[in-house]
Design a protein around this motif. Sequence first.
Motif, PDB file in Angstrom:
ATOM      1  N   SER A 113       0.832  -1.198   0.000  1.00 52.92           N
ATOM      2  CA  SER A 113       0.000   0.000   0.000  1.00 52.92           C
ATOM      3  C   SER A 113       0.867   1.249   0.000  1.00 52.92           C
ATOM      4  CB  SER A 113      -0.917   0.001   1.226  1.00 52.92           C
ATOM      5  OG  SER A 113      -0.152  -0.011   2.412  1.00 52.92           O
ATOM      6  N   CYS A 114       0.216   2.387  -0.205  1.00 51.89           N
ATOM      7  CA  CYS A 114       0.931   3.653  -0.164  1.00 51.89           C
ATOM      8  C   CYS A 114       0.067   4.665   0.564  1.00 51.89           C
ATOM      9  CB  CYS A 114       1.249   4.137  -1.578  1.00 51.89           C
ATOM     10  SG  CYS A 114      -0.189   4.258  -2.659  1.00 51.89           S
ATOM     11  N   PRO A 115       0.684   5.705   1.146  1.00 51.63           N
ATOM     12  CA  PRO A 115      -0.100   6.697   1.877  1.00 51.63           C
ATOM     13  C   PRO A 115      -1.027   7.465   0.947  1.00 51.63           C
ATOM     14  CG  PRO A 115       2.168   7.425   1.626  1.00 51.63           C
ATOM     15  CD  PRO A 115       2.115   6.004   1.150  1.00 51.63           C
ATOM     16  N   GLU A 116      -2.306   7.515   1.308  1.00 53.15           N
ATOM     17  CA  GLU A 116      -3.263   8.230   0.474  1.00 53.15           C
ATOM     18  C   GLU A 116      -3.049   9.741   0.571  1.00 53.15           C
ATOM     19  OE1 GLU A 116      -7.194   7.090   1.406  1.00 53.15           O
ATOM     20  OE2 GLU A 116      -6.927   4.979   0.908  1.00 53.15           O
TER      21      GLU A 116
ATOM     22  N   LEU B  27      -0.351  12.808   2.123  1.00 51.02           N
ATOM     23  CA  LEU B  27       0.858  13.291   2.765  1.00 51.02           C
ATOM     24  C   LEU B  27       0.638  14.747   3.142  1.00 51.02           C
ATOM     25  CD1 LEU B  27       3.708  11.803   0.532  1.00 51.02           C
ATOM     26  CD2 LEU B  27       3.106  11.120   2.854  1.00 51.02           C
TER      27      LEU B  27
ATOM     28  N   CYS C 153      -0.285   6.577  -6.223  1.00 52.01           N
ATOM     29  CA  CYS C 153       0.768   6.558  -5.209  1.00 52.01           C
ATOM     30  C   CYS C 153       1.767   7.671  -5.487  1.00 52.01           C
ATOM     31  CB  CYS C 153       1.476   5.199  -5.195  1.00 52.01           C
ATOM     32  SG  CYS C 153       0.486   3.851  -4.534  1.00 52.01           S
TER      33      CYS C 153
ATOM     34  N   LEU D 269      10.908   8.807   4.729  1.00 52.93           N
ATOM     35  CA  LEU D 269       9.923   8.137   3.885  1.00 52.93           C
ATOM     36  C   LEU D 269      10.441   6.751   3.527  1.00 52.93           C
ATOM     37  CD1 LEU D 269       9.505  11.181   1.487  1.00 52.93           C
ATOM     38  CD2 LEU D 269       8.004  10.627   3.387  1.00 52.93           C
TER      39      LEU D 269
ATOM     40  N   ASN E 296       5.112   4.735   3.382  1.00 55.45           N
ATOM     41  CA  ASN E 296       4.718   5.444   4.598  1.00 55.45           C
ATOM     42  C   ASN E 296       5.697   6.572   4.877  1.00 55.45           C
ATOM     43  OD1 ASN E 296       6.949   4.381   6.180  1.00 55.45           O
ATOM     44  ND2 ASN E 296       5.787   2.480   6.386  1.00 55.45           N
TER      45      ASN E 296
ATOM     46  N   LYS F 255       7.291   9.245   8.156  1.00 56.06           N
ATOM     47  CA  LYS F 255       7.425   9.625   9.566  1.00 56.06           C
ATOM     48  C   LYS F 255       7.933  11.056   9.605  1.00 56.06           C
ATOM     49  CE  LYS F 255      10.927   8.217  11.984  1.00 56.06           C
ATOM     50  NZ  LYS F 255      11.877   7.355  12.743  1.00 56.06           N
TER      51      LYS F 255
ATOM     52  N   TYR G 147       2.332   8.476   8.689  1.00 57.89           N
ATOM     53  CA  TYR G 147       1.339   8.498   7.619  1.00 57.89           C
ATOM     54  C   TYR G 147       1.496   7.201   6.818  1.00 57.89           C
ATOM     55  CZ  TYR G 147       1.141  13.437   8.798  1.00 57.89           C
ATOM     56  OH  TYR G 147       1.006  14.635   9.465  1.00 57.89           O
ATOM     57  N   ASP G 148       0.443   6.382   6.815  1.00 56.10           N
ATOM     58  CA  ASP G 148       0.465   5.101   6.100  1.00 56.10           C
ATOM     59  C   ASP G 148      -0.509   5.118   4.926  1.00 56.10           C
ATOM     60  OD1 ASP G 148       2.361   3.742   7.798  1.00 56.10           O
ATOM     61  OD2 ASP G 148       0.787   3.769   9.318  1.00 56.10           O
TER      62      ASP G 148
END
Length: 209
Positions: free
Chosen positions: A2-5, A7, A62, A149, A195, A197, A208-209
């Motif tokens: 998955s990727c963060p939706e 940011l 993504c 990241l 994700n 941090k 953020y995930d």
Amino acid sequence: MSCPEILPDHVLSLLKTSKYLHLATCSKPECIPSVSLMNYTYISPDRVYVPKGAEHSSSDRCHFIIMATQRDTEKYENIIQNPQVSVLIHDWVTAKKLSLRKSSMSNTPTPAEPAQVDPEQQNPDHPSRLLNLLQELNQSELSQMSATLRGYAEHLDTSSDEFDYYEKELLKANPDARVYTRGENVSVVKVKLVNAKVSDRENNTKFYD
């Protein structure tokens, strides 16, 4: 994968405006870490490569980072062995302004400067000027932000349309990266961010995930 939706805006701003980032890779199975300073370009979800005749899918939405490297490097070997990577971006703008400020304070005053200025105040070592610089430094350090990241790196086939697309995007942002994209020993690497941090000025951390 998955990727963060979403940011945060300040992270997106850094990704769009910074010229360099630090890329961390790790060998496998030895687990020997390596860090490299890289120029790059950020690819937002609306700018990802889509093959001709295809449409954007949910998996395309993504965030990506594009970099180039030589294949006979430690980081390239690490990526082939272990595609999990991390990148660090940091707001160095304030630090640069402070450096310029400090440099200007160290310059010898010119005759054109007002005569009424206290000569001691013109001395860069005068306590009041040094105190002012330290106060600016403290405030700027508090306002800086850095983000780590994590992602998965993929080496792109040099004969593919995707390679050509991302190479052009990279060179638009970094014309001096051309040396890394020419010849038989080159690799364009696409990192899919999974994700983030982010540490703020009060040393708080958000994920953020």
